[in-house]
Design a protein around this motif. Structure first.
Motif, PDB file in Angstrom:
ATOM      1  N   ALA A   1       0.831  -1.217   0.000  1.00  0.00           N
ATOM      2  CA  ALA A   1       0.000   0.000   0.000  1.00  0.00           C
ATOM      3  C   ALA A   1       0.864   1.265   0.000  1.00  0.00           C
ATOM      4  O   ALA A   1       0.748   2.112   0.873  1.00  0.00           O
ATOM      5  CB  ALA A   1      -0.917  -0.017   1.218  1.00  0.00           C
TER       6      ALA A   1
ATOM      7  N   GLN B   1      -3.595  -6.420   6.435  1.00  0.00           N
ATOM      8  CA  GLN B   1      -4.501  -5.275   6.516  1.00  0.00           C
ATOM      9  C   GLN B   1      -4.276  -4.502   7.801  1.00  0.00           C
ATOM     10  O   GLN B   1      -4.244  -3.274   7.811  1.00  0.00           O
ATOM     11  CB  GLN B   1      -5.959  -5.733   6.418  1.00  0.00           C
ATOM     12  CG  GLN B   1      -6.349  -6.132   4.995  1.00  0.00           C
ATOM     13  CD  GLN B   1      -7.757  -6.707   4.927  1.00  0.00           C
ATOM     14  OE1 GLN B   1      -8.309  -7.141   5.933  1.00  0.00           O
ATOM     15  NE2 GLN B   1      -8.324  -6.710   3.737  1.00  0.00           N
TER      16      GLN B   1
ATOM     17  N   ASP C   1      -4.041  -3.660   1.063  1.00  0.00           N
ATOM     18  CA  ASP C   1      -5.484  -3.783   1.240  1.00  0.00           C
ATOM     19  C   ASP C   1      -5.951  -5.214   0.932  1.00  0.00           C
ATOM     20  O   ASP C   1      -7.077  -5.567   1.225  1.00  0.00           O
ATOM     21  CB  ASP C   1      -6.257  -2.737   0.420  1.00  0.00           C
ATOM     22  CG  ASP C   1      -5.949  -2.807  -1.061  1.00  0.00           C
ATOM     23  OD1 ASP C   1      -5.374  -3.824  -1.503  1.00  0.00           O
ATOM     24  OD2 ASP C   1      -6.271  -1.851  -1.780  1.00  0.00           O
TER      25      ASP C   1
ATOM     26  N   GLU D   1     -14.616  -0.725   4.292  1.00  0.00           N
ATOM     27  CA  GLU D   1     -13.760   0.466   4.149  1.00  0.00           C
ATOM     28  C   GLU D   1     -14.500   1.615   3.481  1.00  0.00           C
ATOM     29  O   GLU D   1     -13.973   2.695   3.371  1.00  0.00           O
ATOM     30  CB  GLU D   1     -12.448   0.163   3.425  1.00  0.00           C
ATOM     31  CG  GLU D   1     -12.579  -0.517   2.097  1.00  0.00           C
ATOM     32  CD  GLU D   1     -12.408  -2.028   2.254  1.00  0.00           C
ATOM     33  OE1 GLU D   1     -13.232  -2.627   2.983  1.00  0.00           O
ATOM     34  OE2 GLU D   1     -11.489  -2.593   1.672  1.00  0.00           O
TER      35      GLU D   1
END
Lengths: 475, 479, 95
Positions: free
Chosen positions: A16, A174, A180, A359
């Motif tokens: 990420a 995560q 993600d 999310e």
């Protein structure tokens, strides 16, 4: 004969980071084709890689969380092969000195999966086949997106264990903010190495590698299919051929993929464009100390600190965004068990009805906290509150505004309150008698009855005043 | 005096004083490019019309120059003298080109070279060989042959080349000019089409060591886009040119003066050693056995890296696509087979082989270790001595057509230049005489990593004391 | 080191080059000569060789995770051998 299945996994996870591993192009998903590209990630002549610091940081975090030994010194190698999704014709990866080695993941039920290594590498682009022109269209936006590849030892014996491992891996990464892990968007991809052998045998059978596994369900089905296929072959006295096989979702079967499997000769050598990494012990220690709370740790805390049930705690922590949301609501003053009830009840239902992921909760935590507060203080009753949540869910979450605009708040018309109070007294002669007999509590009961008739929306002061007046009148 | 007899610094001074305009300098360069067209030094000549050159931008502002065609120039074709890159116009500048543009350099075009810098004679170019301005029947050397010939022939005042195993120093020697390979990393490689990434280095070819210092001052600098780039310590190199070598110690590896070295070259190198002695330096012969493995180690490392660096040219995503091809693999192979010349193919095959399954340890890994030993040996010598003096090439410029028939012999002629690349050391080649046939001979000084100033200063001192660098192919032989 | 024509073919395949009969023979011969010369490396004692590495002891050369502009797509695709307005075009890739 009784057979046992032996499975090892190679999992690729996109990190990420905001930018690619060796250049400043964006890693965001879903951009128009070839708009996140530059000379570096498309391998134009003379372009050179420069390593993204955050990619290293995230990979080390992942390694530490998976119990790996992080190498003090590691380096990058070139993996050379021709394929049009790889414009440099080599992938920068780590073979000789990977970042992390020798980890372990506890998947429950007393089973531990050993991690052989975890290394950094770059992703390739995407090819789309155009059936009209018999051509492939290459989009290099994904080229150079940072990946970690996590390689396990062949420690799995069934699909359920593989899924348990992947669920745990996904949660871990995560929670670390490392990835993600969206399998649909390809940010978590898994290749399965599978062989079978007679139960009790110590030798490994010939393995096949399974690719194109687009969901956990596909992984489980492909494993079951492939194990069955290999067992049937062996029982018929035919050999298993070492090959890469592609899972076909529609046909529910695996098919051989690369005909020249043995011709793969990747000619790895140290990449001369990238100096080695030498990680300081102190830096690694500080990272280890700063690892965030993991899902299972959070779940335990919810139970001991806040008295949640084990099931609720597990569901809330099962998705980090959900746990984050829940904690934000609690942080804003909602009683934890009430907050859990709302998040797991109304909120998940609202998400589910809209097909949204945790999310992407459109309702701000503050709105839910406010709603819970209104219910707790009796200003809204639960049913009204649920209606309000549904109404403001996608509309910015202005709870107070909605309540006011729709007159759901307190009823402040004295005539309406008086009418309700009269009805309540008339319906509860026993309470009236109790009050006359000097039982002060009976008044509280009557106030509650009036409130109930007004769906909890009345101004409590007004109700009190009306009840007092009628009681006085009835003396 | 003709402009083209000036050094770059002399022309720059005349420009700053207003004695000459940039337009006149460009015109003079164009006239020389026309006059020496037969040398085939340029692949893409340009006619710049510079209007707003800031003559204070650098000590060389306004001076016409040119780039070897493996250095990316935004909007100008960059072909590496290969059919594979015909039509490639990079949308970006190499870091070196950015620096030079900012310094007021006036680009006259792109220079011929060996295809993808693979060769020692500039004969592997898809556009024909570069001719030596001293003798059109001879090679200008390679791979930066166009750069050396353009400077020697007075077409530009300096040129930017690249040196992977001697590709700046050897053509400079063959053409009677000065060429400098800086410490590895001193000049960003960003935008240099990679041949062998751990060995490639950009550097100047000019008419004097002082000119080279001035150019390197512009080129140098740590670049965020090149992870292997470094900052040369100290102030401007130009300011470090004291011209004094008194008290310096210079090592002369003895095996370098033994077999294989042509008589005229050996004599010129010995004479250069004597000149340094006369200038007050101590010159001693030393033994450096590890150098015997240099050529093998070099060709293994260079070819292997090239096989990976050039794999991107597949006619699919990059490079000229072959007109036919049944499927992907065939089209890719056809594009490469048609796009690359024979020497490039040979090196790609060699490089692919030494990395292939089962051979990596015996070749590539062994070569890495040999390079480490060579670097170690050179560094030890340089702890004891300030500089290492050696020939640049075993002979003066070879005749065209003689070298490609025997690749191995061509490779072996690189033995004096490859050690500096394997060890990353700065090395300068400068003219030190003429051989019996009147062809220029060069000599090489190698120094400690990051001490590029010391190397250039010693060459500068030599040039203050000798006339060799002032020789011009059209100006007669020994002045 | 004997470089058979089969070996030359295998290597050419990896390098994505085609060699016709004549060329295969010649290249195999040339490579064999070069590899014979390089075989001398075998006799070099590398037991005590220092660890190979970059010329200068560089390490940890990193950049911050900060976006830089990408190339405009027209400029990017202009360098491609074949393209449409959005994509690089390649012959059909199997698999």
């Amino acid at each position: 004969m009784i057979w046992e299945t032996v499975i090892g996994l190679e999992t690729h996870v996109e990190l990420a980071t905001r930018t690619k591993i060796f250049c400043g192009c964006s890693t965001s998903f879903g951009a128009p084709p070839n708009t996140h590209c530059c000379p570096v990630c498309t391998g134009m002549p003379g372009a050179l890689p420069v390593l993204n610091r955050r990619a290293v940081l995230l990979a080390v975090r992942a390694g530490l969380a998976l119990g790996c030994t992080v190498s003090r010194r590691c380096a990058f190698d070139r993996n050379n092969y021709f394929y049009p999704d790889l414009p440099k014709a080599y992938q920068i990866s780590q073979l000789y000195l990977p970042l992390c080695r020798d980890g372990a993941v506890d998947i429950g039920g007393g089973k531990t999966i050993r991690i052989a290594e975890l290394h950094l590498e770059e992703d390739a682009g995407k090819l789309v086949h155009d059936p009209w022109t018999e051509q492939s269209l290459a989009d290099f936006n994904r080229c150079g997106v940072p990946l970690i590849e996590i390689v396990t030892r062949p420690d799995f014996s069934a699909a359920e264990e593989v899924i348990a491992y992947l669920e745990k891996l996904k949660l871990t990464l995560q929670y670390l903010g490392v990835s993600d892990c969206k399998i649909q968007e390809g940010s978590l991809r898994c290749d399965v190495n599978l062989s079978v052998r007679p139960a009790g045998s110590r030798e490994l059978g010939t393995r096949t590698e399974l690719k194109n596994l687009g969901s956990f369900k596909a992984i489980a089905r492909a494993i079951d299919y492939e194990a069955r296929r290999q067992i049937e072959l062996l029982e018929e006295g035919r050999p298993v051929v070492q090959q890469t096989r592609r899972w076909d979702e529609n046909k529910d079967a695996t098919f051989p993929m690369r005909s020249k499997e043995n011709a793969q000769d990747y000619r790895y050598f140290p990449d001369p464009d990238l100096p080695p990494l030498e990680l300081e012990e102190a830096w690694l220690d500080s990272l280890a100390a700063a690892q965030p709370e993991m899902a299972w740790e959070k779940a335990a805390r919810y139970q001991t600190q806040w008295g949640l049930s084990a099931d609720d705690a597990r569901t809330l922590t099962g998705r980090k965004p959900l746990a984050d949301y829940f904690e934000a609501v609690v942080e804003l003053g909602a009683p934890p068990r009430r907050a859990a009830g709302w998040v797991l009840g109304q909120l998940l239902a609202a998400l589910g009805a809209r097909g949204l992921e945790a999310e992407h909760i459109p309702l701000p935590p503050a709105a839910l906290a406010r709603l819970i507060h209104l219910v707790e203080t009796g200003a809204l009753n639960r049913n009204t509150a649920a209606r309000v949540l549904e109404a403001v869910f996608d509309a910015g979450g202005d709870v107070d505004g909605y309540v006011a605009a729709h007159g759901l708040g307190q009823i402040s018309d004295p005539a309406a309150v008086e009418e309700a109070a009269r009805a309540a007294l008339a319906a509860n002669p026993k309470a009236l008698a109790d009050w006359r007999a000097g039982k002060g509590k009976a008044k509280g009961f009557l106030v509650g009855q009036v409130m109930a008739r007004l769906q909890g929306r009345a101004d409590p002061a007004l109700v009190n005043r009306a009840v007092d007046a009628l009681l006085e009148e009835s003396k | 005096m003709e402009f083209y007899n000036l050094t770059a610094l002399e022309l720059a001074a005349a420009l700053k004083k207003g004695e000459v305009s940039v337009a006149q300098a460009v015109q003079a360069a164009r006239a020389r490019m026309e006059a020496r067209r037969e040398d085939n030094a340029f692949l893409t000549p340009l006619s710049p019309a510079p209007e707003s050159i800031d003559l204070d931008a650098s000590p060389l502002a306004g001076v016409p120059m040119a780039y070897k065609d493996n250095i990316c120039t935004r909007g100008v074709p960059t072909t590496c003298a290969s059919r594979m890159l015909e039509g490639f116009v990079p949308p970006y500048d190499a870091a070196a080109a950015e620096h030079l543009t900012a310094a007021g350099a006036v680009c006259m075009g792109k220079l011929n070279m060996d295809e993808f810098a693979m060769g020692s004679t500039s004969e592997t170019s898809c556009r024909g060989p570069v001719r030596n301005p001293w003798d059109p029947q001879r090679s200008a050397g390679g791979s930066s042959g166009g750069a050396a010939a353009a400077v020697a022939g007075g077409q530009v005042w300096y040129a930017i080349g690249s040196d992977t195993g001697g590709s700046i120093r050897q053509p400079a020697a063959h053409c009677g000019v000065t060429g400098m390979k800086p410490t590895y990393g001193a000049v960003s490689r960003y935008g240099l089409v990679a041949y062998a990434s751990s060995l490639d280095q950009i550097g100047p070819i000019a008419r004097s060591a002082a000119d080279c210092a001035a150019v390197l001052d512009i080129l140098r600098g740590r670049d965020r886009r090149d992870s292997t780039s470094v900052e040369l310590p100290g102030g401007p190199l130009l300011d470090a040119l004291t011209g004094r070598v008194k008290g310096l110690s210079i090592a002369l590896p003895e095996q370098y003066l033994e077999d294989g070295l042509e008589g005229g070259v050996a004599a010129a190198v010995r004479e250069a050693a004597d000149t340094f002695r006369a200038l007050g330096a101590r010159v001693e012969t030393v033994s450096l056995p590890a150098l015997d493995w240099a050529v093998s180690a070099y060709y293994i490392l260079a070819c292997a890296q090239a096989s990976s660096n050039l794999a991107r040219f597949d006619g699919v995503t990059c490079g000229r696509r072959a007109p036919e091809g049944r499927d992907l693999a065939q089209l890719c192979a056809a594009s490469r087979t048609q796009g690359f010349g024979r020497e490039v193919k040979r090196r790609l095959l060699l490089g692919t082989f030494v990395l292939s399954h089962g051979y990596y340890d015996a070749y590539y890994k062994k070569a890495l270790q040999a390079a480490a030993l060579i670097k170690d040996g050179l560094n030890r010598t340089l702890e004891e001595y300030d500089l290492i003096l050696s020939p640049v090439a075993p002979t003066a410029a070879p005749r065209l057509g003689e070298s490609l028939s025997s690749p191995l012999e061509m490779y072996l002629s690189d033995l004096y230049t490859v050690p500096a690349n394997l060890a990353g050391l700065p090395a300068v080649s400068f003219p030190c005489g003429l051989d019996g046939e009147g062809m220029p001979v060069g000599v090489q000084l190698m120094g400690r990593a990051l001490e590029d100033a010391a190397v250039l200063n010693a060459a500068h001192a030599f040039q203050l004391a000798t006339p060799w660098h002032k020789m011009h192919p059209e100006g007669g032989k020994r002045p | 080191m004997r470089m058979s024509e089969e070996m030359a073919d295998y290597v050419a395949g990896l390098a994505m080059l085609e060699l016709d009969g004549e060329e295969r023979r010649e290249m195999a011969g040339e490579l064999e000569k070069i590899l014979d010369y390089m075989a001398a490396l075998d006799s070099l004692d590398t037991a005590h060789a220092p660890p190979p590495g970059p010329v200068l002891p560089l390490k940890n050369v990193l950049r911050p995770d900060e976006p830089a502009p990408s190339l405009p797509r027209e400029e990017l695709l202009a360098c491609a051998s074949a393209r449409d307005g959005e994509y690089f075009l390649t012959p059909r890739a199997v698999e």
